[in-house]
Design a protein around this motif. Structure first.
Motif, PDB file in Angstrom:
ATOM      1  N   ASN A  28      16.568   5.313   5.726  1.00 38.07           N
ATOM      2  CA  ASN A  28      16.208   5.930   7.001  1.00 38.07           C
ATOM      3  C   ASN A  28      15.800   4.876   8.041  1.00 38.07           C
ATOM      4  N   LEU A  29      16.607   3.800   8.090  1.00 39.31           N
ATOM      5  CA  LEU A  29      16.391   2.705   9.036  1.00 39.31           C
ATOM      6  C   LEU A  29      17.657   2.505   9.864  1.00 39.31           C
ATOM      7  N   GLU A  30      17.483   2.019  11.081  1.00 38.74           N
ATOM      8  CA  GLU A  30      18.636   1.694  11.916  1.00 38.74           C
ATOM      9  C   GLU A  30      19.384   0.511  11.305  1.00 38.74           C
ATOM     10  N   CYS A  31      20.700   0.583  11.311  1.00 37.88           N
ATOM     11  CA  CYS A  31      21.528  -0.511  10.792  1.00 37.88           C
ATOM     12  C   CYS A  31      21.900  -1.448  11.929  1.00 37.88           C
ATOM     13  N   VAL A  32      21.490  -2.703  11.815  1.00 37.73           N
ATOM     14  CA  VAL A  32      21.928  -3.741  12.739  1.00 37.73           C
ATOM     15  C   VAL A  32      22.758  -4.711  11.915  1.00 37.73           C
ATOM     16  N   ASN A  33      24.051  -4.641  12.095  1.00 38.42           N
ATOM     17  CA  ASN A  33      24.971  -5.443  11.304  1.00 38.42           C
ATOM     18  C   ASN A  33      25.419  -6.647  12.123  1.00 38.42           C
ATOM     19  N   LEU A  34      24.866  -7.821  11.791  1.00 43.38           N
ATOM     20  CA  LEU A  34      25.212  -9.057  12.485  1.00 43.38           C
ATOM     21  C   LEU A  34      26.256  -9.875  11.721  1.00 43.38           C
ATOM     22  N   ALA A  35      26.861  -9.283  10.692  1.00 45.59           N
ATOM     23  CA  ALA A  35      27.890  -9.977   9.923  1.00 45.59           C
ATOM     24  C   ALA A  35      29.150 -10.143  10.770  1.00 45.59           C
ATOM     25  N   LEU A  36      29.873 -11.214  10.495  1.00 46.88           N
ATOM     26  CA  LEU A  36      31.110 -11.514  11.222  1.00 46.88           C
ATOM     27  C   LEU A  36      32.209 -11.902  10.240  1.00 46.88           C
ATOM     28  N   PRO A  37      33.438 -11.476  10.504  1.00 42.71           N
ATOM     29  CA  PRO A  37      34.539 -11.913   9.638  1.00 42.71           C
ATOM     30  C   PRO A  37      34.669 -13.435   9.664  1.00 42.71           C
ATOM     31  N   ASN A  38      34.966 -14.001   8.507  1.00 46.42           N
ATOM     32  CA  ASN A  38      35.204 -15.440   8.380  1.00 46.42           C
ATOM     33  C   ASN A  38      33.971 -16.273   8.709  1.00 46.42           C
ATOM     34  N   ALA A  39      32.798 -15.672   8.641  1.00 47.66           N
ATOM     35  CA  ALA A  39      31.565 -16.385   8.978  1.00 47.66           C
ATOM     36  C   ALA A  39      31.175 -17.372   7.884  1.00 47.66           C
ATOM     37  N   SER A  40      30.242 -18.223   8.237  1.00 44.94           N
ATOM     38  CA  SER A  40      29.698 -19.202   7.297  1.00 44.94           C
ATOM     39  C   SER A  40      28.200 -18.948   7.147  1.00 44.94           C
ATOM     40  N   ASN A  41      27.584 -19.675   6.231  1.00 40.84           N
ATOM     41  CA  ASN A  41      26.130 -19.602   6.095  1.00 40.84           C
ATOM     42  C   ASN A  41      25.443 -20.166   7.334  1.00 40.84           C
ATOM     43  N   ASP A  42      26.093 -21.130   7.987  1.00 37.66           N
ATOM     44  CA  ASP A  42      25.578 -21.650   9.255  1.00 37.66           C
ATOM     45  C   ASP A  42      25.537 -20.539  10.308  1.00 37.66           C
ATOM     46  N   THR A  43      26.582 -19.711  10.330  1.00 37.02           N
ATOM     47  CA  THR A  43      26.652 -18.601  11.274  1.00 37.02           C
ATOM     48  C   THR A  43      25.506 -17.624  11.023  1.00 37.02           C
ATOM     49  N   ALA A  44      25.272 -17.313   9.744  1.00 38.81           N
ATOM     50  CA  ALA A  44      24.192 -16.383   9.391  1.00 38.81           C
ATOM     51  C   ALA A  44      22.851 -16.920   9.888  1.00 38.81           C
ATOM     52  N   PHE A  45      22.602 -18.208   9.670  1.00 42.18           N
ATOM     53  CA  PHE A  45      21.349 -18.788  10.161  1.00 42.18           C
ATOM     54  C   PHE A  45      21.275 -18.736  11.686  1.00 42.18           C
ATOM     55  N   ARG A  46      22.370 -19.112  12.351  1.00 43.08           N
ATOM     56  CA  ARG A  46      22.372 -19.128  13.819  1.00 43.08           C
ATOM     57  C   ARG A  46      22.035 -17.745  14.368  1.00 43.08           C
ATOM     58  N   LEU A  47      22.628 -16.715  13.802  1.00 41.57           N
ATOM     59  CA  LEU A  47      22.363 -15.356  14.281  1.00 41.57           C
ATOM     60  C   LEU A  47      20.947 -14.908  13.945  1.00 41.57           C
ATOM     61  N   ALA A  48      20.448 -15.280  12.764  1.00 37.70           N
ATOM     62  CA  ALA A  48      19.051 -14.955  12.421  1.00 37.70           C
ATOM     63  C   ALA A  48      18.098 -15.659  13.382  1.00 37.70           C
ATOM     64  N   TYR A  49      18.396 -16.897  13.698  1.00 37.90           N
ATOM     65  CA  TYR A  49      17.544 -17.658  14.610  1.00 37.90           C
ATOM     66  C   TYR A  49      17.545 -17.032  16.008  1.00 37.90           C
ATOM     67  N   ILE A  50      18.730 -16.683  16.487  1.00 39.86           N
ATOM     68  CA  ILE A  50      18.847 -16.109  17.835  1.00 39.86           C
ATOM     69  C   ILE A  50      18.202 -14.731  17.923  1.00 39.86           C
ATOM     70  N   TRP A  51      18.458 -13.867  16.953  1.00 42.71           N
ATOM     71  CA  TRP A  51      18.055 -12.469  17.065  1.00 42.71           C
ATOM     72  C   TRP A  51      16.717 -12.144  16.404  1.00 42.71           C
ATOM     73  N   ILE A  52      16.412 -12.801  15.291  1.00 44.86           N
ATOM     74  CA  ILE A  52      15.192 -12.446  14.559  1.00 44.86           C
ATOM     75  C   ILE A  52      14.051 -13.403  14.899  1.00 44.86           C
ATOM     76  N   ASN A  53      14.307 -14.699  14.830  1.00 43.12           N
ATOM     77  CA  ASN A  53      13.260 -15.676  15.128  1.00 43.12           C
ATOM     78  C   ASN A  53      12.756 -15.526  16.566  1.00 43.12           C
ATOM     79  N   SER A  54      13.658 -15.179  17.474  1.00 49.03           N
ATOM     80  CA  SER A  54      13.269 -15.010  18.880  1.00 49.03           C
ATOM     81  C   SER A  54      12.554 -13.685  19.122  1.00 49.03           C
ATOM     82  N   LYS A  55      12.520 -12.855  18.105  1.00 50.16           N
ATOM     83  CA  LYS A  55      11.889 -11.521  18.148  1.00 50.16           C
ATOM     84  C   LYS A  55      12.633 -10.550  19.054  1.00 50.16           C
ATOM     85  N   LYS A  56      13.934 -10.832  19.302  1.00 47.68           N
ATOM     86  CA  LYS A  56      14.757  -9.865  20.028  1.00 47.68           C
ATOM     87  C   LYS A  56      14.979  -8.636  19.153  1.00 47.68           C
TER      88      LYS A  56
END
Length: 175
Positions: A28-56
């Motif tokens: 019962n939580l909103e789904c925020v799917n930041l996964a991308l096709p052909n992504a890397s672990n670097d991509t996952a970190f970059r998106l976590a840093y931009i969206w989660i670390n920044s508290k967006k």
């Protein structure tokens, strides 16, 4: 929030049958799917840093399905521009090796080290913000010998509806 590559993105899948959506609905939580096709672990970190670390985004849970460790992301920035382009390096033949020596990107140890540092960095972001963090790899979804990959999506390469449902059940039980 979900991070990763093609599987959590849901290549070839109906949107409501992707494991990310199933888990979110069960919790019962909103789904925020930041996964991308052909992504890397670097991509996952970059998106976590931009969206989660920044508290967006302020998720309760972050789930990372690690992309293959032989994928790297290189960012290209033109000094005269405000835009940044992302280039995915996911096959070693994209780089020219004129010396016939192993390239840094093509060694298993460097790929595994890069994957681990990105997992640790995402875990640090989550820990510092008191966010539950779970990480899985491809074997967790498919099994070591693909025995858990019981069906395929429309592209006949990625996991299908039953496999997504089974993985969603596994994640939900762990949470």
């Amino acid at each position: 929030v979900f991070l990763g590559g093609s599987d959590p993105f849901g290549i070839g899948m109906p949107a409501d049958k992707i494991y990310t959506q199933i888990v979110s609905e069960k919790l019962n939580l909103e789904c925020v799917n930041l996964a991308l096709p052909n992504a890397s672990n670097d991509t996952a970190f970059r998106l976590a840093y931009i969206w989660i670390n920044s508290k967006k985004l302020k998720p309760k849970i972050v789930v990372l399905q690690t992309p293959p460790e032989n994928r790297f992301e290189l960012l290209i920035h033109d000094r005269g521009s405000d835009s940044i382009e992302s280039r995915f390096i996911n096959t070693m033949d994209q780089l020219i090796d004129k010396t016939k020596e192993p390239l840094w990107l093509s060694t298993d140890q460097n790929g595994l080290c890069n994957q681990e540092k990105n997992i640790m960095a995402i875990r640090h972001i989550c820990d510092s913000l008191d966010i539950k963090f779970l990480t899985f790899n491809t074997d967790d979804i498919y099994g070591a010998n693909n025995q858990l990959k019981v069906d395929l999506s429309r592209d006949l390469m990625h996991p299908g509806i039953i496999t997504h449902q089974n993985f969603a059940d596994k994640i939900t039980n762990l949470i």
